[in-house]
Scaffold this motif. Structure first.
Motif, short mmCIF file in Angstrom:
data_model
loop_
_atom_site.label_atom_id
_atom_site.label_comp_id
_atom_site.label_asym_id
_atom_site.label_seq_id
_atom_site.Cartn_x
_atom_site.Cartn_y
_atom_site.Cartn_z
N TYR A 68 0.86 -1.18 0.00
CA TYR A 68 0.00 0.00 0.00
C TYR A 68 0.90 1.23 0.00
N ASP A 69 0.32 2.38 -0.30
CA ASP A 69 1.06 3.64 -0.34
C ASP A 69 1.15 4.25 1.07
N LYS A 71 1.54 7.56 3.56
CA LYS A 71 1.11 8.96 3.55
C LYS A 71 1.46 9.60 4.89
#
Length: 423
Positions: A68-69, A71
């Motif tokens: 997943y990214d 942030k």
């Protein structure tokens, strides 16, 4: 007073921190801030809580494993170690994996269970069962719908269509999934499958968590049937992957691992078939040549040749006998000439003995002659193939026979055969 340089001080702090076993693999909870991605693929960031902040780096080799990214503001659990950057005297975290809050606890449990089962020997490669070369019955524990089961079935039918596929439907996600998989696996292990595949598609760590069940690990380890684990994608790992006999990166890979390619098998069979035919033909030619050689030696004239051989042997015996007699006579004459006065009374006896030996040898030679047998009224009977008839079982009614007697041959035809009861 002893002085120390800044470099030596920073080096000392670096060695002290980095050699501390408690700081080598730790789980740190925090919030991401100042996230930056380097052109080489590394992540530079800070982790903070209400009161403190620490710098961190995650190298590209570990970044590539993220699902997943990241942030700023994301709360995470990081698996990391502590190191010191000597040039600036600052310390930072070296992150190997990052999980959102909630997943970090699961990952820690996963690592603990993995370590426990490893120490118990459940991952020992020497204890794992070998997959069969040519399976005919394959069991698949999976959900009834989805890409995973379709990939397994289509791959097996394409590669090894002679295999029977039995689907044991099971939950593959949720709280009851591990319990259901265990029950289906127990049933499958009693169905005499050649191999069992446990398959499902990819997902989050929560989705795959049923396959990190400790009881499931024991059931797989104790099963008598070889088991292939095909859970998630290639980068997904579960306890089931480590304890299974084989781990496949995908469901398709599991089907390929479980079956040979029928085209390859056919090509191998054809190669062996050609070798076998070539070897057979060579042996047949050799045996045929041997047969003809024997046949030529055993022609129709075999009997005549046998008689000729006997005659030659008889002539040889006669010649040898004459030589013996001549030699003995010469020896006797020499002896008589030397001891004539002393052996006058014994001469007649010696001569009689010599004559008796001669007569005995001649009688033996005559007894050995096959012609002598014919002279006494016997005959030799052969069939059309030149074989001597000594058994009624080798002749047939109306078969032509040749009968050799003392002064010629008689042609005859068999009108009947009667046994005397002897074998």
């Amino acid at each position: 007073m002893e002085y120390i340089s800044i470099t030596r001080l920073n080096s000392y702090l670096k060695n002290s921190l980095e050699s501390d076993a408690k700081l080598k693999n730790i789980y740190v909870v925090g919030e991401i801030s100042n996230l930056k991605k380097h052109y080489a693929g590394h992540y530079y960031l800070s982790l903070k809580d209400e009161n403190s902040k620490i710098n961190a780096v995650m190298f590209a080799s570990n970044v590539s494993k993220l699902k997943y990214d990241l942030k700023d503001g994301m709360k995470v659990v990081c698996k990391c170690s502590i190191g010191v950057y000597i040039q600036s005297g600052s310390y930072q975290l070296y992150i190997t994996s990052i999980e959102p809050i909630g997943q970090g606890d699961l990952y820690a449990k996963f690592e603990q269970l993995k370590k426990k089962l490893f120490e118990l020997g459940l991952f020992d490669e020497q204890k794992k069962k070998k997959l069969p070369l040519f399976p005919t019955n394959i069991g698949v524990v999976s959900a009834p719908q989805g890409a995973a089961i379709q990939d397994v079935i289509s791959t097996i039918k394409r590669r090894w269509p002679i295999a029977n596929i039995t689907l044991l439907v099971s939950l593959m996600q949720g709280e009851s999934a591990s319990f259901d998989v265990i029950n289906k696996l127990k049933v499958a292990d009693k169905m005499n499958f050649d191999v069992i595949i446990i398959a499902r598609g990819g997902g989050s760590i929560e989705d795959l968590w049923p396959f990190n069940d400790e009881k499931l690990a024991y059931i797989v380890s104790e099963a008598k049937t070889p088991i292939i684990s095909a859970i998630g994608h290639e980068t997904d790992f579960t306890i089931l992957d480590f304890v299974s006999d084989k781990r496949a990166p995908t469901p398709t890979g599991a089907a390929e691992m479980a079956t040979p390619n029928i085209i390859d098998v056919y090509n191998v069979i054809e190669t062996y078939k050609k070798r076998l035919i070539t070897t057979f033909n060579k042996n047949l030619i050799n045996k045929t040549d041997n047969f003809h050689n024997i046949k030529n030696r055993l022609s129709v004239n075999t009997i005549e040749r046998s008689f000729e051989l006997k005659f030659l042997q008889l002539d040889s015996f006669k010649s040898r006998l004459n030589n013996i007699i001549t030699k003995q006579n010469q020896e006797i004459k020499l002896t008589l000439n030397s001891y004539q006065n002393r052996l006058n009374n014994s001469y007649d006896n010696i001569y009689k003995n010599i004559k008796q030996k001669y007569v005995t040898l001649v009688a033996k030679l005559n007894a050995m002659s096959p012609l002598n047998v014919i002279e006494r009224g016997y005959s030799i009977v052969t069939n059309d193939r030149g074989k001597v008839v000594n058994d009624i079982n080798i002749i047939n009614v109306d078969e032509n026979l040749q009968i050799r007697v003392r002064n010629g041959e008689i042609s005859a035809t068999v009108k009947g055969v009667k046994s005397n009861g002897k074998n």
